[in-house]
Write a protein that holds these residues in place. Structure first.
Motif, short mmCIF file in Angstrom:
data_model
loop_
_atom_site.label_atom_id
_atom_site.label_comp_id
_atom_site.label_asym_id
_atom_site.label_seq_id
_atom_site.Cartn_x
_atom_site.Cartn_y
_atom_site.Cartn_z
N UNK A 2 65.60 -63.60 41.74
CA UNK A 2 66.04 -63.00 43.00
C UNK A 2 64.95 -63.04 44.05
N UNK A 3 65.07 -63.99 44.99
CA UNK A 3 64.07 -64.09 46.06
C UNK A 3 64.71 -63.91 47.44
N UNK A 4 65.95 -63.40 47.48
CA UNK A 4 66.58 -63.03 48.74
C UNK A 4 66.90 -61.54 48.65
N UNK A 62 46.45 -67.07 57.40
CA UNK A 62 47.09 -67.62 58.61
C UNK A 62 48.60 -67.42 58.57
N UNK A 63 49.08 -66.67 57.60
CA UNK A 63 50.51 -66.41 57.39
C UNK A 63 51.30 -67.71 57.16
N UNK A 64 50.69 -68.57 56.36
CA UNK A 64 51.36 -69.75 55.85
C UNK A 64 51.39 -69.65 54.32
N UNK A 65 51.83 -68.46 53.86
CA UNK A 65 51.78 -68.13 52.44
C UNK A 65 52.50 -69.16 51.57
N UNK A 66 53.59 -69.72 52.09
CA UNK A 66 54.36 -70.68 51.30
C UNK A 66 53.59 -71.96 51.00
N UNK A 67 52.49 -72.20 51.70
CA UNK A 67 51.65 -73.38 51.47
C UNK A 67 50.44 -73.08 50.60
N UNK A 68 50.33 -71.85 50.10
CA UNK A 68 49.21 -71.48 49.24
C UNK A 68 49.28 -72.28 47.94
N UNK A 69 48.13 -72.80 47.51
CA UNK A 69 48.07 -73.59 46.27
C UNK A 69 48.24 -72.73 45.03
N UNK A 70 48.15 -71.42 45.19
CA UNK A 70 48.30 -70.50 44.06
C UNK A 70 49.51 -69.59 44.30
N UNK A 71 50.65 -70.22 44.58
CA UNK A 71 51.85 -69.46 44.90
C UNK A 71 52.22 -68.46 43.82
N UNK A 72 52.62 -67.27 44.26
CA UNK A 72 53.04 -66.20 43.35
C UNK A 72 54.39 -65.66 43.78
N UNK A 73 55.31 -66.55 44.09
CA UNK A 73 56.58 -66.16 44.71
C UNK A 73 57.30 -65.08 43.92
N UNK A 74 57.84 -64.11 44.67
CA UNK A 74 58.63 -63.03 44.09
C UNK A 74 59.97 -63.59 43.62
N UNK A 75 60.34 -63.24 42.40
CA UNK A 75 61.57 -63.74 41.81
C UNK A 75 61.37 -65.03 41.04
N UNK A 105 57.49 -66.10 39.98
CA UNK A 105 56.30 -65.80 39.20
C UNK A 105 56.13 -64.31 38.93
N UNK A 106 56.90 -63.51 39.62
CA UNK A 106 56.91 -62.06 39.38
C UNK A 106 58.32 -61.56 39.62
N UNK A 107 58.63 -60.39 39.09
CA UNK A 107 60.00 -59.90 39.13
C UNK A 107 60.51 -59.76 40.56
N UNK A 108 61.78 -60.15 40.74
CA UNK A 108 62.40 -60.15 42.06
C UNK A 108 63.58 -59.20 42.17
N UNK A 109 64.56 -59.61 42.98
CA UNK A 109 65.62 -58.72 43.41
C UNK A 109 66.74 -58.47 42.42
N UNK A 110 66.79 -59.20 41.29
CA UNK A 110 67.80 -58.90 40.27
C UNK A 110 67.34 -57.70 39.46
N UNK A 111 66.99 -56.66 40.13
CA UNK A 111 66.44 -55.47 39.49
C UNK A 111 66.63 -54.28 40.42
N UNK A 112 66.37 -53.10 39.91
CA UNK A 112 66.52 -51.90 40.75
C UNK A 112 65.34 -51.69 41.68
N UNK A 113 64.17 -52.31 41.36
CA UNK A 113 62.98 -52.15 42.19
C UNK A 113 62.25 -53.48 42.32
N UNK A 114 61.51 -53.62 43.41
CA UNK A 114 60.70 -54.82 43.62
C UNK A 114 59.38 -54.41 44.26
N UNK A 115 58.31 -55.07 43.83
CA UNK A 115 56.96 -54.77 44.32
C UNK A 115 56.52 -55.90 45.25
#
Length: 353
Positions: free
Chosen positions: A71-73, A112-125, A127-137
């Protein structure tokens, strides 16, 4: 917290209990209210991507660990935050869109707020828990955007399909309003792209997909022309429809067949923007690349600046909505399987309560 998670690839999502995160540093904890079901979730559920001649890329090799709440939306209500997030205008109960394409938070790209171009991406949903849950960090307050007067279910889709097409469209602009822009794919991304183009004042929007249902939805969304790719000889029929080669194709499917006809349809100086992750590869004649001065460019989601710009466009009232089907969070698995079967028009958005 409860989560509807991938516990084993290609198996039904399971409802599980996970520790509710406690925010530290700049982190912000939200209670999830809406979570979009994206086609990219299917790749995570399957556990792999098709890289054409390079074989399969296993997500486990990229550091994706199970169980995972995808869940990334996501839209949610602010609950609490770490001490370093003080002074950023947070208040308990605020509704916010979550920017999910976060990186390490420290490199030049992230700052520079170009997070999507980071070589160490940690996208929510992913690489870490996303929106298919009751809480998100969420890592930082800057990853939260106020939806304002936008319907919250629609606002959730802006975090992926919205900024994905907005960023891709930015890569082919500026073009005259009556210059054909070809959109390959009329699913959630394709319909969102039509909406964004219309909001930007573009008039010649050509949608290509398989079958009458998707193309009818594209016309309803505002496409000026549609083409059924199931009938063969797509390049020739596309050139006939557009009155010749085109300056811009945005391939929201991006498989071997779509990339081939998209490339072949380009005019001199034209641009093919590849967005989708269907799989396969594209072999191009190198002299043609130079002689026609064409550009083939990838586009990976978008950045926080683009999300804020897209939300501002939505708040202006000029950005039409897309078809939204609301389902409870507990229906996450059945929603994912409907998407896999190609039975979704627009977007399914999971809702809490």
């Amino acid at each position: 917290m409860r989560a509807w998670a991938v516990v084993e690839t290609r198996k039904p999502l399971q409802e599980i209990e996970l520790p509710t995160p406690e925010p530290t540093g700049s982190q912000v904890l939200l209670e999830v209210t809406h979570a979009g079901v994206c086609h990219s979730d299917l790749h995570i559920w399957e556990g792999e991507y098709d890289l054409g001649s390079r074989g399969k890329m296993l997500l486990s090799d990229r550091g994706v660990k199970l169980p995972l709440a995808m869940g990334h939306e996501t839209v949610g209500r602010v609950l609490k935050w770490g001490p370093d997030a003080e002074g950023h205008g947070l208040a308990v109960g605020q509704t916010r869109i979550v920017f999910p394409w976060v990186g390490c938070g420290r490199c030049a790209r992230c700052r520079a707020e170009e997070d999507n171009m980071c070589a160490q991406g940690r996208a929510i949903g992913i690489f870490q828990h996303g929106g298919y849950a009751t809480h998100v960090l969420v890592p930082e307050p800057r990853h939260l955007v106020d939806p304002g007067n936008i319907d919250h279910a629609l606002a959730a889709t802006y975090a992926c399909s919205g900024i994905t097409v907005y960023s891709a469209i930015n890569k082919v602009m500026p073009l005259a309003p009556d210059e054909a822009i070809v959109l390959v794919g009329a699913g959630g991304l394709g319909l969102q792209a039509i909406s964004v183009l219309k909001a930007l004042g573009h008039r010649r929007i050509v949608s290509v997909d398989l079958g009458a249902g998707k193309l009818a939805a594209a016309r309803e969304a505002g496409a000026s022309d549609t083409l059924d790719a199931s009938m063969g000889d797509v390049t020739r029929r596309l050139l006939d429809l557009c009155g010749g080669p085109v300056m811009a194709v945005i391939d929201l499917v991006n498989g071997t067949e779509t990339a081939r006809f998209a490339f072949d349809a380009l005019a001199k100086g034209g641009r093919l923007v590849q967005v989708g992750l269907f799989g396969g590869e594209l072999t191009v004649p190198l002299p043609v690349m130079a002689m026609k001065a064409v550009t083939v460019q990838g586009s990976y989601v978008g950045n926080p600046k683009e999300l804020r710009a897209l939300v501002a466009l939505g708040q202006s009232g000029r950005l039409p909505g897309i078809p939204i089907t609301r389902e409870p969070l507990a229906a996450a698995d059945s929603a994912l399987q409907r998407l896999r079967a190609g039975k979704v028009t627009g977007r399914i958005v999971l809702t809490a309560g």
